[in-house]
Design a protein around this motif. Structure first.
Motif, PDB file in Angstrom:
ATOM      1  N   HIS A 161      -2.149  -4.526 -12.053  1.00  0.00           N
ATOM      2  CA  HIS A 161      -2.032  -5.102 -10.718  1.00  0.00           C
ATOM      3  C   HIS A 161      -2.286  -4.127  -9.576  1.00  0.00           C
ATOM      4  N   TRP A 162      -2.479  -2.855  -9.866  1.00  0.00           N
ATOM      5  CA  TRP A 162      -2.626  -1.860  -8.810  1.00  0.00           C
ATOM      6  C   TRP A 162      -3.820  -0.948  -9.085  1.00  0.00           C
ATOM      7  N   ILE A 207      -7.443  -3.578   1.391  1.00  0.00           N
ATOM      8  CA  ILE A 207      -6.123  -3.566   2.036  1.00  0.00           C
ATOM      9  C   ILE A 207      -5.726  -4.997   2.382  1.00  0.00           C
ATOM     10  N   ASP A 208      -6.661  -5.751   2.955  1.00  0.00           N
ATOM     11  CA  ASP A 208      -6.402  -7.163   3.285  1.00  0.00           C
ATOM     12  C   ASP A 208      -5.993  -7.943   2.035  1.00  0.00           C
ATOM     13  N   HIS A 209      -6.730  -7.731   0.953  1.00  0.00           N
ATOM     14  CA  HIS A 209      -6.466  -8.429  -0.300  1.00  0.00           C
ATOM     15  C   HIS A 209      -5.049  -8.109  -0.808  1.00  0.00           C
ATOM     16  N   SER A 210      -4.687  -6.841  -0.771  1.00  0.00           N
ATOM     17  CA  SER A 210      -3.363  -6.429  -1.218  1.00  0.00           C
ATOM     18  C   SER A 210      -2.284  -7.083  -0.362  1.00  0.00           C
ATOM     19  N   TYR A 211      -2.444  -7.014   0.937  1.00  0.00           N
ATOM     20  CA  TYR A 211      -1.478  -7.614   1.863  1.00  0.00           C
ATOM     21  C   TYR A 211      -1.342  -9.113   1.593  1.00  0.00           C
ATOM     22  N   ALA A 262       0.847  -1.196   0.000  1.00  0.00           N
ATOM     23  CA  ALA A 262       0.000   0.000   0.000  1.00  0.00           C
ATOM     24  C   ALA A 262       0.879   1.241   0.000  1.00  0.00           C
ATOM     25  N   LEU A 263       0.399   2.288  -0.661  1.00  0.00           N
ATOM     26  CA  LEU A 263       1.066   3.573  -0.574  1.00  0.00           C
ATOM     27  C   LEU A 263       0.032   4.679  -0.666  1.00  0.00           C
ATOM     28  N   MET A 274      -8.557  11.150   1.205  1.00  0.00           N
ATOM     29  CA  MET A 274      -7.497  10.155   1.306  1.00  0.00           C
ATOM     30  C   MET A 274      -7.556   9.230   0.108  1.00  0.00           C
ATOM     31  N   ARG A 275      -6.376   8.946  -0.457  1.00  0.00           N
ATOM     32  CA  ARG A 275      -6.248   8.011  -1.582  1.00  0.00           C
ATOM     33  C   ARG A 275      -5.166   7.018  -1.220  1.00  0.00           C
ATOM     34  N   VAL A 276      -5.404   5.756  -1.558  1.00  0.00           N
ATOM     35  CA  VAL A 276      -4.419   4.712  -1.294  1.00  0.00           C
ATOM     36  C   VAL A 276      -4.323   3.807  -2.516  1.00  0.00           C
ATOM     37  N   SER A 277      -3.101   3.481  -2.899  1.00  0.00           N
ATOM     38  CA  SER A 277      -2.882   2.541  -3.999  1.00  0.00           C
ATOM     39  C   SER A 277      -2.612   1.169  -3.401  1.00  0.00           C
ATOM     40  N   LEU A 278      -3.310   0.176  -3.940  1.00  0.00           N
ATOM     41  CA  LEU A 278      -3.274  -1.178  -3.399  1.00  0.00           C
ATOM     42  C   LEU A 278      -3.101  -2.194  -4.517  1.00  0.00           C
ATOM     43  N   LYS A 279      -2.344  -3.232  -4.230  1.00  0.00           N
ATOM     44  CA  LYS A 279      -2.192  -4.342  -5.171  1.00  0.00           C
ATOM     45  C   LYS A 279      -3.531  -5.072  -5.262  1.00  0.00           C
TER      46      LYS A 279
END
Length: 116
Positions: free
Chosen positions: A77-78, A96-100, A37-38, A46-51
């Protein structure tokens, strides 16, 4: 979801670290040295980039205007998720869980075992 909520949730994941490798405002969350995540700490909303799994990434973008291909990342992928009020916080936490989990699944077996 606020940036503080995002940060607390990401850091609650096992073996997660945070750093500022790109600039003074882009906070990166990693597990075992791999980014999951970034987020720009100053971005509002708020913005977050996730795999994300590529097939799921496309579906999410079609279903939600607040989810788009991540800027400066492999868009296959992101995704970038914008917390503009149109998405449930529970969905953002799920992503977030999925990305992790995707990143952990790609780690060597010995490293995965140390995570529990």
């Amino acid at each position: 979801m606020s940036f503080d909520d995002l940060r607390a949730y990401c850091l609650s994941k096992p073996a997660t670290t945070e750093s500022l490798p790109f600039d003074e405002t882009t906070l990166v969350f990693k597990v075992a040295g791999k980014m999951f995540a970034l987020s720009d700490m100053e971005s509002r909303p708020m913005r977050v980039s996730l795999k994300c799994d590529p097939e799921r990434a496309v579906l999410l973008r079609e279903e939600h205007a607040a989810i788009e291909g991540a800027y400066h990342m492999n868009k296959r992928h992101w995704n970038t998720v914008t917390s503009d009020g149109s998405l449930r916080d529970s969905l953002i936490r799920e992503l977030i869980d999925h990305s992790y989990e995707l990143v952990v699944a790609g780690l060597p077996k010995a490293v995965r075992q140390t995570l529990g």
